[in-house]
Design a protein around this motif. Structure first.
Motif, short mmCIF file in Angstrom:
data_model
loop_
_atom_site.label_atom_id
_atom_site.label_comp_id
_atom_site.label_asym_id
_atom_site.label_seq_id
_atom_site.Cartn_x
_atom_site.Cartn_y
_atom_site.Cartn_z
N ASP A 98 0.80 -1.22 0.00
CA ASP A 98 0.00 0.00 0.00
C ASP A 98 0.84 1.27 0.00
OD1 ASP A 98 -2.31 -1.46 -0.06
OD2 ASP A 98 -2.58 -1.47 2.12
N ARG A 99 2.00 1.24 0.63
CA ARG A 99 2.80 2.46 0.73
C ARG A 99 3.82 2.61 -0.40
NH1 ARG A 99 2.31 0.59 6.03
NH2 ARG A 99 1.28 2.02 7.48
N ALA A 100 3.95 1.60 -1.23
CA ALA A 100 4.95 1.62 -2.29
C ALA A 100 4.42 2.34 -3.52
CB ALA A 100 5.38 0.20 -2.65
N SER A 101 5.29 3.12 -4.14
CA SER A 101 4.92 3.81 -5.38
C SER A 101 6.15 4.00 -6.24
CB SER A 101 4.26 5.16 -5.08
OG SER A 101 5.17 5.99 -4.37
N LEU A 102 5.97 3.98 -7.55
CA LEU A 102 7.07 4.19 -8.46
C LEU A 102 7.57 5.62 -8.36
CD1 LEU A 102 6.08 2.35 -11.77
CD2 LEU A 102 8.07 1.88 -10.34
N SER A 103 8.88 5.77 -8.30
CA SER A 103 9.47 7.11 -8.33
C SER A 103 10.14 7.40 -9.67
CB SER A 103 10.50 7.27 -7.21
OG SER A 103 11.51 6.27 -7.29
N LYS A 104 10.55 6.33 -10.37
CA LYS A 104 11.12 6.46 -11.70
C LYS A 104 10.77 5.23 -12.52
CE LYS A 104 15.28 9.16 -10.50
NZ LYS A 104 16.77 9.15 -10.51
N GLY A 105 10.68 5.40 -13.84
CA GLY A 105 10.53 4.27 -14.73
C GLY A 105 9.17 3.60 -14.65
N ARG A 106 9.19 2.28 -14.78
CA ARG A 106 7.96 1.49 -14.82
C ARG A 106 8.17 0.19 -14.06
NH1 ARG A 106 8.96 -2.77 -18.21
NH2 ARG A 106 10.61 -2.48 -19.77
#
Length: 404
Positions: free
Chosen positions: A140-148
Motif C-alpha cells: 500500500d505504501r509503495a509507489s514508483l518514483s522512476k521508470g515502470r
C-alpha cells in the motif's frame, strides 16, 4: 516563604555561583554524563529506526500465507496444490477479489543475491523478490518514483530507493548481473522509508527460471476482504486454510509479521546497548561522586560559616544535591543534542530476514531522548547523594580552623 526554603535557595545560589572555581572538574562530570547519554541514545535510536522501517512496511489489510509451520519466509514453502485450491475457492474466505473476480493474490519468493558496493568494494547481500504482477499493488505504501514496473516473464527489475541511492549500477536503464544472468533496471520505487526499499522486485517466473527454483513459492500475499474488520477476515482465512491437507499453512497479518521480525532484532540491539551504557554509567557515577566530594571540600569554609550562622543540615544537603543534579541535567542535554546531531537520520544497515541487507535510518525520537536523559539524571541523583550527606556532617570548627 519559610526560613528553611530561604536558606535552601540561598545555599543553592552560593553553590552554583562557585562553579567557575571548579570549572574543570565540573566540566568533566558534564562530559562524562553526556557521553553515557549519547551512547545509550545511539543504540536506542538504532533500535527505534529498525522498528520503524519494518513496521512501516506492514499493513493490516494484507495477509501473508506461509507454509511448513513457520512464521518467516525463510524456510517457508507453499505447495502448488494449496495455491490451486486457494485460487479456486468460492464464497467468503476472508480474501478480497480483483476486478476479474479472482483473488487479490501474489505468489512470491525471495532469493539472496550478492552485489558489490561501489563505495568500498564490499560484498553485500540483497533480497531479490519474485512476485506476480499483482504484487506491487499489494504494497500500500509503495509507489514508483522512476521508470515502470517489470513486465511478466522478462528479466527486468524494479529497485528500492535505498538500494538505488547506495549502490551504483542500479540506475534506470542499467544492466546488472544478479546470479548468473543480467537484468535490466526498469524502475525505482519508494515506500516511505520502510523495509521494502531494501528489496529488488522482479517477475516471479523470471526469478524461478534464473535461480533454478521452478515451481517454488515461499509465500502468498493476499488482500483481506472488507474495509474495517480485518481481524474477522483473517480469522476466516485461517479457518479456510486449516482444512487443507498436508503441511499446515499459517496466515499472518503483514503488520504482525514485520512487528515480530523488528522485535527480535530491536531487542538484540538493546541487549547490547543497555549493558554498555549501564557500565559507562557506573563509571560516570563514580566520577560524579568524586566531583561533588571535591565541591564539598572546596566549599567547606562556606558551608561551615553558613551552618554557624544558623543554617540547618537540610539546606546544606539540598544545595549539594541540586548542584549534582544540575550538572547531570546539563550533561544529559548535551548528550541528547550530540546524539541528535550525530545519529538522527543517519543511514545504517543490518542483516534482515533471509540473511540479506536491510537499510534503515536511526531515529532519535522523544522517547529515546527521555529514556537516555533519565539515565543521565540518575547519575546525578545517585552520585550526588553521598557528597550531599557529607556536607551535612562537615565538622564546623575543623573546617574553619583548616581555612584559618
Amino acid at each position: 516563604m519559610s526560613s528553611a526554603l530561604k536558606q535552601i535557595f540561598l545555599m543553592i545560589r552560593v553553590n552554583l555561583g562557585s562553579l567557575p572555581r571548579r570549572l574543570a572538574i565540573s566540566l568533566s562530570m558534564v562530559l562524562s554524563v553526556a557521553l553515557v547519554v549519547a551512547v545509550l541514545a545511539g543504540f536506542l535510536a538504532m533500535a527505534r529506526g529498525f522498528e520503524a522501517a519494518l513496521q512501516g512496511a506492514g499493513s493490516p489489510e494484507i495477509a501473508v500465507i506461509l507454509g511448513g509451520g513457520t512464521n518467516q519466509e525463510t524456510g517457508s514453502d507453499v505447495p502448488a496444490e494449496a495455491i490451486r485450491s486457494l485460487a479456486a475457492a468460492t464464497g467468503g474466505i476472508g480474501v478480497a477479489r480483483n476486478a476479474a473476480g479472482g483473488l487479490a493474490l501474489s505468489r512470491e519468493i525471495v532469493v539472496p543475491v550478492d552485489v558489490i558496493r561501489a563505495s568500498d568494494g564490499a560484498d553485500q547481500t540483497l533480497s531479490l523478490r519474485g512476485m506476480d504482477p499483482a504484487g506491487p499493488g499489494l504494497r500500500d505504501r509503495a509507489s514508483l518514483s522512476k521508470g515502470r514496473l517489470f513486465s511478466p516473464g522478462a528479466r527486468e527489475i524494479v529497485v528500492g530507493g535505498r538500494i538505488a541511492d547506495e549502490f551504483s549500477g542500479f540506475a534506470v536503464g542499467d544492466r546488472v548481473r544478479l546470479g548468473a544472468v543480467d537484468w535490466m533496471v526498469v524502475g525505482h520505487f519508494t515506500s516511505s522509508g520502510s523495509a521494502f526499499e531494501s528489496e529488488v522486485w522482479a517477475d516471479l517466473e523470471a526469478v524461478q527460471s534464473a535461480f533454478d527454483r521452478q515451481g517454488q513459492v515461499q509465500s502468498l500475499r493476499v488482500r483481506l476482504a472488507g474495509t474495517g474488520d480485518h481481524a474477522g477476515a483473517l480469522a476466516a482465512l485461517r479457518e479456510h486454510l486449516s482444512a487443507f491437507p498436508g503441511a499446515p499453512l499459517t496466515a499472518l497479518s503483514e503488520t504482525d509479521l514485520y512487528a515480530a521480525q523488528s522485535e527480535r532484532t530491536a531487542s538484540l540491539i538493546r541487549l547490547f546497548g543497555w549493558p554498555l551504557a549501564l557500565l559507562m554509567a557506573v563509571g560516570a557515577t563514580a566520577g560524579a561522586l568524586n566531583t561533588m566530594m571535591s565541591s564539598v571540600s572546596d566549599r567547606a569554609i562556606e558551608i561551615a560559616t553558613l551552618r554557624l550562622l544558623g543554617f540547618g543540615r537540610l539546606p546544606a544537603f539540598t544545595a549539594t544535591w541540586v548542584e549534582a543534579v544540575a550538572l547531570s541535567i546539563t550533561g544529559a542535554a548535551l548528550g541528547i543534542l550530540a546524539s541528535w546531531l550525530a545519529f538522527n537520520g543517519w543511514q545504517a544497515s543490518t542483516m534482515g530476514a533471509n540473511n540479506t541487507k536491510m537499510a534503515f535510518q536511526l531515529d532519535v525520537t522523544a522517547d529515546v531522548a527521555l529514556t537516555a536523559s533519565l539515565l543521565g539524571l540518575a547519575i546525578g541523583i545517585i552520585g550526588g547523594a553521598l557528597p550531599a550527606l557529607a556536607a551535612t556532617r562537615l565538622p564546623l570548627t575543623s573546617a574553619l580552623r583548616a581555612r584559618g
